[in-house]
Structure formats: structure tokens, C-alpha cells
Scaffold this motif. Structure first.
Motif, mmCIF file in Angstrom:
data_model
loop_
_atom_site.group_PDB
_atom_site.id
_atom_site.type_symbol
_atom_site.label_atom_id
_atom_site.label_comp_id
_atom_site.label_asym_id
_atom_site.label_seq_id
_atom_site.Cartn_x
_atom_site.Cartn_y
_atom_site.Cartn_z
ATOM 1 N N GLN A 29 7.234 5.283 5.276
ATOM 2 C CA GLN A 29 6.655 3.782 4.751
ATOM 3 C C GLN A 29 7.467 3.594 3.577
ATOM 4 O OE1 GLN A 29 2.073 4.741 6.509
ATOM 5 N NE2 GLN A 29 2.808 5.809 4.740
ATOM 6 N N VAL A 30 8.505 3.423 3.764
ATOM 7 C CA VAL A 30 9.342 2.878 2.198
ATOM 8 C C VAL A 30 10.314 1.732 2.768
ATOM 9 C CG1 VAL A 30 11.059 3.661 0.808
ATOM 10 C CG2 VAL A 30 9.519 5.209 1.874
ATOM 11 N N CYS A 31 10.223 0.811 2.139
ATOM 12 C CA CYS A 31 10.837 -0.586 2.410
ATOM 13 C C CYS A 31 12.394 -0.377 2.408
ATOM 14 C CB CYS A 31 10.624 -1.818 1.334
ATOM 15 S SG CYS A 31 10.976 -1.012 -0.295
ATOM 16 N N SER A 32 12.878 0.497 1.558
ATOM 17 C CA SER A 32 14.507 0.543 1.383
ATOM 18 C C SER A 32 14.884 1.534 2.383
ATOM 19 C CB SER A 32 14.869 1.088 0.005
ATOM 20 O OG SER A 32 14.004 2.088 -0.283
ATOM 21 N N TRP B 15 0.726 -1.190 0.168
ATOM 22 C CA TRP B 15 0.096 -0.010 0.182
ATOM 23 C C TRP B 15 0.784 1.245 -0.088
ATOM 24 C CZ3 TRP B 15 1.974 2.136 4.064
ATOM 25 C CH2 TRP B 15 2.160 1.122 5.217
ATOM 26 N N ASN B 16 2.325 1.308 0.044
ATOM 27 C CA ASN B 16 3.057 2.417 0.163
ATOM 28 C C ASN B 16 3.305 3.319 -0.991
ATOM 29 O OD1 ASN B 16 4.669 0.605 -0.599
ATOM 30 N ND2 ASN B 16 6.317 1.382 0.407
ATOM 31 N N TYR B 17 3.340 2.400 -2.169
ATOM 32 C CA TYR B 17 3.707 3.106 -3.631
ATOM 33 C C TYR B 17 2.511 2.594 -4.535
ATOM 34 C CZ TYR B 17 7.881 5.490 -1.880
ATOM 35 O OH TYR B 17 8.645 6.192 -1.442
ATOM 36 N N PRO B 18 1.319 2.459 -4.397
ATOM 37 C CA PRO B 18 0.202 1.909 -5.057
ATOM 38 C C PRO B 18 0.579 1.853 -6.571
ATOM 39 C CG PRO B 18 -0.771 2.895 -3.338
ATOM 40 C CD PRO B 18 0.664 3.560 -3.174
ATOM 41 N N PHE B 19 0.624 3.148 -7.167
ATOM 42 C CA PHE B 19 0.491 3.232 -8.703
ATOM 43 C C PHE B 19 1.981 2.789 -9.036
ATOM 44 C CE2 PHE B 19 -1.540 4.582 -12.266
ATOM 45 C CZ PHE B 19 -0.477 5.195 -13.359
ATOM 46 N N GLN B 20 2.974 3.200 -8.479
ATOM 47 C CA GLN B 20 4.285 3.152 -8.893
ATOM 48 C C GLN B 20 4.629 1.492 -8.844
ATOM 49 O OE1 GLN B 20 7.929 5.153 -7.328
ATOM 50 N NE2 GLN B 20 8.325 3.422 -6.361
ATOM 51 N N ILE B 21 4.111 0.870 -7.844
ATOM 52 C CA ILE B 21 4.293 -0.705 -7.870
ATOM 53 C C ILE B 21 3.447 -1.440 -8.995
ATOM 54 C CG2 ILE B 21 3.839 -2.758 -6.397
ATOM 55 C CD1 ILE B 21 4.166 -1.316 -4.028
ATOM 56 N N PRO C 258 18.496 -1.934 -11.323
ATOM 57 C CA PRO C 258 17.772 -2.895 -10.557
ATOM 58 C C PRO C 258 17.436 -2.376 -9.069
ATOM 59 C CG PRO C 258 19.381 -3.965 -11.851
ATOM 60 C CD PRO C 258 19.717 -2.260 -11.694
ATOM 61 N N PHE C 259 16.359 -2.789 -8.763
ATOM 62 C CA PHE C 259 15.883 -2.443 -7.261
ATOM 63 C C PHE C 259 15.734 -3.890 -6.473
ATOM 64 C CE2 PHE C 259 14.770 0.143 -3.956
ATOM 65 C CZ PHE C 259 13.567 -0.788 -3.009
ATOM 66 N N GLY C 260 16.198 -4.201 -5.609
ATOM 67 C CA GLY C 260 15.803 -5.236 -4.744
ATOM 68 C C GLY C 260 16.757 -5.714 -3.534
ATOM 69 N N TYR D 290 20.676 9.077 -0.945
ATOM 70 C CA TYR D 290 19.760 7.568 -0.425
ATOM 71 C C TYR D 290 18.273 7.781 -1.125
ATOM 72 C CZ TYR D 290 19.058 3.735 2.607
ATOM 73 O OH TYR D 290 18.738 2.441 2.998
ATOM 74 N N ASN D 291 17.956 6.404 -1.337
ATOM 75 C CA ASN D 291 16.606 6.372 -1.984
ATOM 76 C C ASN D 291 16.372 6.863 -3.271
ATOM 77 O OD1 ASN D 291 15.024 4.628 -0.127
ATOM 78 N ND2 ASN D 291 14.298 6.187 1.095
ATOM 79 N N ILE D 292 17.361 6.768 -4.085
ATOM 80 C CA ILE D 292 17.393 7.477 -5.482
ATOM 81 C C ILE D 292 17.089 6.294 -6.148
ATOM 82 C CG2 ILE D 292 18.385 8.621 -7.291
ATOM 83 C CD1 ILE D 292 17.758 10.194 -4.663
HETATM 84 C C1 6NA Z 1 12.382 5.260 -2.586
HETATM 85 C C2 6NA Z 1 11.297 4.445 -3.528
HETATM 86 C C3 6NA Z 1 11.389 2.986 -3.273
HETATM 87 C C4 6NA Z 1 10.281 2.158 -3.789
HETATM 88 C C5 6NA Z 1 10.124 1.136 -2.926
HETATM 89 C C6 6NA Z 1 8.825 0.701 -2.151
HETATM 90 O O1 6NA Z 1 7.793 0.367 -2.583
HETATM 91 O O2 6NA Z 1 8.853 0.734 -0.928
#
Ligand code: 6NA
Ligand code: NAI
Length: 531
Positions: free
Chosen positions: A323-326, A193-199, A493-495, A485-487
């Protein structure tokens, strides 16, 4: 070409032409107000499920509906009914039909639809961002950037679609082999639920670029914007069923994971749920991508540029109300600069503008739900109990504007005097709480930073180039930052490492997670049999 495929392909071309000709934005949500939304005024009336190329009203609803809230005001935004087995079957069936046609298109043809979708997202940027704010609570400033990231992701993977290729290998005697990079089939996306459209974009873009179709289930906390992307893909000329949305919680999610026609699951959410997804996928030997939780270290050495280190710490802890996982929520500061760092980071944290997330000046909106706000506040209480010092924040916040009084706000918090054994240092809080720890030497901080079952992200601030790369090399994390940070550019890749997940999103490597290689060996001579 079979009659049905011909009809679908014709529809595809007609749709594309129509969307290119029609300047308007057919199918946008019908709001009772003008396009510029204010907190407390949006009413969601249209159905939020989407398959067979259109919105779907559930018929025989067996489950009771659940309220969806507007975090900024605490108001009920709409009621949500979970999709059952018949609905999931209909959505997966629609996706299977679309896959038959879409998987046969050339990359350039897929790219054309994706680029048109990106154009439509750009055109609807403000509308999508405002609706995201109303359903998630984050500031409009951040929501606009999230919509941009979604669009850029679709543009990036449209380009990747045109470059998908195999390999040719010359073998002895004039024989040869080649590989074909092929799609997987119907992919499932499950979002947090933290980045609904982006995810939604980060999952659907690589999936359809590789020739797959997708059924996406948003979090039931933020169900509203995924269907906007479904409409946009459809308007851009995607075949019916290419991208579908089913609403619901864990039951609906489990139905998707177990469905025999689903080829792959891409999940974003908590570690415990990620483990359940992996278990369910294992029964069908289905590949998974898991984007899970984190408790990432941010290491600030004494030779850092202090102004940038403070900015980095704020970016690492307070985006999207924390509310950001990273997020780099374990901030390790070398002891010699700790007092100056704390003084400056507290001053800047106290200056963060909290309030109506739809106002341009707001930098911290509302947390996503009342239960989540209470969970985060409880972590601050526990930290105090365990001996941490609250230098600022960590309290409920009630904005002056009366319409926001029932919203889910808190003041961003900086904890000092933290030790590695504290709950606020060991567990993911997923809220605006920065835990500051002191360290003396590089070896010590590396050992402590890696002392976690999680390994999503990590950051280092230092002017010493060698130290920066030496420390990053030794940090057990998948998404790392030096002097920022958080760029998260979509080109890379992100993970995470360890329990923070499997696979990646964005970057060229993600093609591997949404396609498979077929090897073809061609004999140009006779069979040299052993029998
Ligand atoms: C800074 C953005 C990171 C997106 C990862 C997340 O969905 O929490
Ligand atoms: N690594 C990353 O990129 C991200 C990780 N997260 C993590 O997600 C968590 C917060 O998000 P939440 O939505 O609360 O996570 P969650 O794990 O409770 O739910 C995530 C999604 O999984 C669905 N779900 C829940 N149980 C399921 C089941 N048994 N089968 C199938 N689907 C199921 C939910 O309905 C939701 O759509 C935090 O731990 C955060 O770190 C959040 C965003 C990004």
C-alpha cells in the motif's frame, strides 16, 4: 505588542520551559495496558480531535459514529465521529490565532520548538510505532522507520526554518529592491491511510517551519496517531492552535477546503479525490500540493546485479503490504534474464513472514481494511481472467494465532506473463501484487514504461552508468531510483509528474509550497513621473 499577542507569546515561552523541564510525557493516550501493546488489547478512549491546544470531545454530534478497526484482528478499535462545520470553524479559528504569533517568530525560535518536538517523538518512538501498527496493520519494523522519517522531517525543516531569507537587488540611482519570504497563513493537510504518522509530519513540518499554522484531517480509516503529534507539538512549546486535528471523511475534508480562512491545501490520496480537492481550491484560488496515486515502472536490465534487482523488486512492491503510492508495480525484466529473475523473486516472496504486525519477525502485516483486501484479491482474480499467470500468492491468509483469524491478510503475489493492456498493469492495485512484464530493447521499454497517465516514481537496475542516467532522464516520473527503490530521505523532494500530483514534499524546494515572496522596491531618489 498587543495584550493578546503578549499573552500568547508568554504562554509560548512558559510552555517551552515547562516541556524542557518536565521529564514525563504528559497527555499521552491513557491505555488500559502497559506501554508494550499486543494485538487485540489496545482500547482507544481519548478523543481524537485536537484544537486550542487540547483534545476536544465533540458536543452536538450530528453525524452517526463510524467504527475504526484494528486490521490485524478485525476488532473495533474505537468509534469515530466526523467534525461538522462548527468544529471545523473552531479548529480553523484556533489555527488563525496561533498564526498571528507564530508567523512573527524568528526561524531560530520556531526551530527550537520543532527540535523539541523531534526529541519527544524519539522518546515516544516505540509507543507511536505500536499504535500506528494497531491502527494501520503494517509491521512494527516498518512503523518504527515511519516514525523515524517523521522525526527526521521535523528536524530537517527546523533547520530550514533558520535559513528562510529573501534577496537584495541593487537598482540604478542608488535605489534597490528586496524580497521577503513570508508564510501563507492557515494551511490544511489531508492525509491518506497508508502512512498516517509520516504523512502528518511530512505536511506539518514544512508548514510550521515557514511560519504557517495547520489544521490536519487524517483518513477516517486511520485517525489515531495524528493527535499524538498534536500533543507533542504542544508539549514542545507550540502556541495553542499551531497544529490542530479534525476527524472525518469527505464532508469534513470539503468543509476544510472551502473554509475562507484557509490559505493552502496539501493533499495525499487518490487521483479522483485529488481532482476534487483541486476543484474546491480553485474557487478560492488556493494553492495546492497533491501527492496522488501511481503505477510506476521498475526496469531491470540483463546486466543488473540479480540479487540487488530482486531485493529492489521486493522493496518496490511489498512495503506496507504493497500500500505505497510510489511502488514499482510494473516490473519490466529484460527477456534474457526473466527465468532466473522469476525463480528468485518467487522464492523470496514466498519466504516473506506474514502475521501479527506487532511481532519483530513479521514482514507483512494486515491490509488496512476488509473492503480494501477484497478489492486487491479481486484484482488478482481479474488478472488471471485476462491471462496472467499467478506464480505465487494472491490468496487470503489466515494466521495460526486465533486472535488474528478475523484480520485482513493475504499472501504477497507475483504475476507473470503480463501484457501492457491488462488491468493489473494499467490500474493502481495498492496491494502486494507485482506484475512482471518482459522486454527486449531500451527504446521499447521506455515507450511502454511511459505509457501511463501517471508518473509518480520509476526505477532502473543496470551496471551501465550511462544507460542508467539516460533511461532515468527519459522516464516521465518525479521520484526516481537507480539500483535501489522506495528510498525516501527527507533531504530530497518526493512527488510525481503527470496525474500523480502537483508540488513536492520534503527537500529544500518544499519551502516554495508553504511560503510566498513579497517584493519591495525602494526609491532612494525622486519619483520620475510621466504625468
Ligand atoms: C516508501 C515511502 C513512500 C511514502 C509515500 C506514501 O505515503 O505512500
Ligand atoms: N502520492 C502519495 O504520496 C500517496 C498517494 N496515496 C494514494 O491514496 C490512495 C489511497 O488512500 P485513500 O485514503 O484511500 O485515498 P482517498 O483519496 O480516498 O482519501 C484520501 C483523504 O482524502 C479525504 N477525502 C476523500 N474525499 C474527499 C473530498 N471530497 N474532499 C476532501 N477530502 C476528501 C479522505 O477522507 C482521506 O483523508 C491511493 O490512490 C494512493 O496511491 C496514498 C499515499 C501516498
Amino acid at each position: 505588542m498587543k495584550g493578546s499577542n503578549f499573552r500568547i507569546l508568554k504562554h509560548l515561552k512558559m510552555n517551552l520551559l515547562r516541556s524542557l523541564r518536565t521529564p514525563g510525557l504528559r497527555g499521552a493516550l491513557h491505555y488500559t495496558e502497559t506501554r508494550t501493546i499486543t494485538s487485540g488489547t489496545l482500547h482507544i478512549k481519548d478523543p481524537l480531535n485536537f484544537w486550542c491546544g487540547g483534545r476536544v470531545n465533540l458536543k452536538d454530534v450530528k453525524t452517526k459514529s463510524e467504527p475504526v478497526y484494528e486490521p490485524a484482528t478485525g476488532r473495533v478499535l474505537c468509534q469515530l465521529q466526523a467534525c461538522g462545520a462548527a468544529d471545523v470553524d473552531a479548529a480553523v479559528g484556533s489555527a488563525s490565532a496561533a498564526f498571528t504569533v507564530w508567523s512573527k517568530l524568528a526561524g531560530m525560535e520556531r526551530a527550537k520548538v520543532m527540535l523539541e518536538a523531534a526529541r519527544l517523538i524519539e522518546k515516544r518512538r516505540e509507543e507511536i510505532a505500536e499504535i500506528e501498527v494497531v491502527n494501520n496493520g503494517k509491521s512494527i519494523t516498518e512503523a518504527r522507520l515511519d516514525v523515524d522519517s517523521a522525526r527526521l522531517c521535523i528536524e530537517y525543516f527546523a533547520a530550514q526554518a533558520t535559513t528562510l531569507s529573501g534577496q537584495h537587488v541593487q537598482l540604478p540611482g542608488g535605489s534597490f529592491a528586496y524580497t521577503r519570504r513570508e508564510p501563507l497563513g492557515v494551511c490544511v493537510g489531508i492525509g491518506a491511510w497508508n502512512y498516517p504518522f509520516q504523512i502528518v509530519a511530512w505536511k506539518s513540518a514544512p508548514a510550521i517551519a515557514c511560519g504557517n499554522s495547520m489544521v490536519f484531517k487524517p483518513s477516517p480509516v486511520t485517525p489515531v496517531t495524528a493527535v499524538l503529534l498534536a500533543e507533542i507539538y504542544s508539549q514542545a512549546g507550540a502556541p495553542e492552535g499551531l497544529f490542530n486535528v479534525v476527524q472525518g471523511g469527505q464532508e469534513t475534508g470539503s468543509l476544510l477546503c472551502h473554509h475562507p480562512s484557509v490559505a493552502k491545501i496539501s493533499f495525499t490520496g487518490s487521483v479522483p479525490t485529488g481532482k476534487k480537492i483541486m476543484e474546491m481550491a480553485s474557487r478560492g484560488v488556493k494553492p495546492v500540493t497533491l501527492e496522488l496515486g501511481g503505477k510506476s515502472p521498475l526496469i531491470i536490465f540483463e546486466d543488473s546485479d540479480l540479487e540487488n534487482a530482486v531485493r529492489g523488486a521486493l522493496m518496490a512492491n511489498f512495503l506496507s503490504q504493497g500500500q505505497v503510492c510510489s511502488n514499482g508495480t510494473r516490473v519490466f525484466v529484460q527477456s534474457s534474464i526473466l527465468p532466473q529473475f522469476l525463480k528468485e523473486v518467487v522464492r523470496r516472496t514466498k519466504a516473506i513472514q506474514i502475521g501479527d504486525p506487532l511481532l519483530d519477525e513479521t514482514r507483512m502485516g494486515a491490509l488496512v481494511s476488509k473492503p480494501h483486501l477484497e478489492k486487491v484479491l479481486a484484482y488478482v482474480k481479474q488478472a488471471k481472467k485476462e491471462g496472467a499467470r499467478v506464480l505465487c500468492g494472491g490468496e487470503p491468509f489466515i494466521p495460526a494465532d486465533s486472535k488474528l483469524k478475523a484480520g485482513y491478510y493475504m499472501t504477497p503475489c507475483v504475476l507473470d506473463g503480463c501484457t501492457d493492456d491488462m488491468t493489473c498493469v494499467r490500474e493502481e492495485i495498492f496491494g502486494p501484487v507485482m506484475s512482471v512484464l518482459s522486454f527486449d530493447t531500451e527504446d521499447e521499454v521506455l515507450r511502454r514504461a511511459n505509457d501511463s497517465a501517471l508518473g509518480l516514481a520509476a526505477g532502473v537496475f543496470t551496471k551501465d552508468v550511462k544507460r542508467a542516467h539516460r533511461v532515468i532522464e527519459n522516464l516521465q516520473a518525479g521520484s526516481c531510483f537507480i539500483n535501489n527503490y522506495n528510498i525516501t530521505p527527507v533531504e530530497v523532494p518526493f512527488g510525481g509528474y503527470k496525474a500523480s500530483g502537483i508540488g513536492r514534499e520534503n527537500g529544500q524546494v518544499t519551502i516554495e509550497f508553504y511560503s510566498q515572496l513579497k517584493t519591495v522596491v525602494v526609491e532612494m531618489g525622486d519619483v520620475d513621473s510621466l504625468f
